[in-house]
Write a protein that holds these residues in place. Sequence first.
Motif, PDB file in Angstrom:
ATOM      1  N   TYR A  18       0.819  -1.216   0.000  1.00  0.00           N
ATOM      2  CA  TYR A  18       0.000   0.000   0.000  1.00  0.00           C
ATOM      3  C   TYR A  18       0.852   1.266   0.000  1.00  0.00           C
ATOM      4  O   TYR A  18       0.656   2.162  -0.816  1.00  0.00           O
ATOM      5  CB  TYR A  18      -0.905   0.056   1.237  1.00  0.00           C
ATOM      6  CG  TYR A  18      -1.995  -0.979   1.303  1.00  0.00           C
ATOM      7  CD1 TYR A  18      -3.031  -1.015   0.368  1.00  0.00           C
ATOM      8  CD2 TYR A  18      -2.023  -1.906   2.344  1.00  0.00           C
ATOM      9  CE1 TYR A  18      -4.049  -1.953   0.452  1.00  0.00           C
ATOM     10  CE2 TYR A  18      -3.044  -2.847   2.432  1.00  0.00           C
ATOM     11  CZ  TYR A  18      -4.046  -2.869   1.490  1.00  0.00           C
ATOM     12  OH  TYR A  18      -5.050  -3.791   1.579  1.00  0.00           O
ATOM     13  N   ASP A  38      -7.835   6.275   2.780  1.00  0.00           N
ATOM     14  CA  ASP A  38      -6.929   5.297   3.378  1.00  0.00           C
ATOM     15  C   ASP A  38      -7.588   4.845   4.674  1.00  0.00           C
ATOM     16  O   ASP A  38      -7.394   5.441   5.733  1.00  0.00           O
ATOM     17  CB  ASP A  38      -5.543   5.893   3.637  1.00  0.00           C
ATOM     18  CG  ASP A  38      -4.517   4.826   4.045  1.00  0.00           C
ATOM     19  OD1 ASP A  38      -4.917   3.663   4.301  1.00  0.00           O
ATOM     20  OD2 ASP A  38      -3.324   5.168   4.110  1.00  0.00           O
ATOM     21  N   ARG A  71      -6.637  -2.566   3.830  1.00  0.00           N
ATOM     22  CA  ARG A  71      -6.990  -1.155   3.805  1.00  0.00           C
ATOM     23  C   ARG A  71      -7.774  -0.858   2.540  1.00  0.00           C
ATOM     24  O   ARG A  71      -7.614  -1.544   1.535  1.00  0.00           O
ATOM     25  CB  ARG A  71      -5.717  -0.293   3.829  1.00  0.00           C
ATOM     26  CG  ARG A  71      -4.997  -0.349   5.150  1.00  0.00           C
ATOM     27  CD  ARG A  71      -3.531   0.033   5.084  1.00  0.00           C
ATOM     28  NE  ARG A  71      -3.195   1.331   4.540  1.00  0.00           N
ATOM     29  CZ  ARG A  71      -1.930   1.718   4.328  1.00  0.00           C
ATOM     30  NH1 ARG A  71      -0.910   0.930   4.617  1.00  0.00           N
ATOM     31  NH2 ARG A  71      -1.699   2.911   3.826  1.00  0.00           N
ATOM     32  N   VAL A  82      -7.703   1.848   0.025  1.00  0.00           N
ATOM     33  CA  VAL A  82      -6.816   2.939  -0.369  1.00  0.00           C
ATOM     34  C   VAL A  82      -7.153   3.341  -1.797  1.00  0.00           C
ATOM     35  O   VAL A  82      -7.087   2.518  -2.713  1.00  0.00           O
ATOM     36  CB  VAL A  82      -5.334   2.515  -0.285  1.00  0.00           C
ATOM     37  CG1 VAL A  82      -4.423   3.636  -0.768  1.00  0.00           C
ATOM     38  CG2 VAL A  82      -4.964   2.095   1.130  1.00  0.00           C
TER      39      VAL A  82
END
Length: 137
Positions: free
Chosen positions: A20, A38, A46, A48
């Motif tokens: 990430y 995020d 996550r 993102v």
Amino acid sequence: MTGLADNRRVATVAIVVRDYDEAIAWYVERAGFVLTDDVDLGGGKRWVTVAPANGNGARLLLAEASDAEQASRIGDQTGGRVFLFLDTDDFARDHQAMLANGVEFREAPRFEAYGTVAVFADLYGNLWDLIEPKRQG
């Protein structure tokens, strides 16, 4: 076709990434995108997303590979073809800025019937077109 809304659009496109944070850094610092989300989803996952700074176009969901099969697709999600197309209103400006930021272009700019274009690679090798569409009229 009936029953479908007229105001639909492609809003988000997923791209498989190795990490990430390294993907965020590349898209923000080199390609000039902004981090739009995020969110910690727990378990190391996550949500993102990044998007062009002007807010136009689809967001990219940076999806960290969770297994070997997904990891095998990193950098080659389309079998070596150009994957995504980044439109600009000023090719020369954005091309120079991206070069200065360390973006790897795979060819010199070329002039096509549809506009000015050059292929570049993201940090994993996925191919993109930077393109200034030809103005009508």
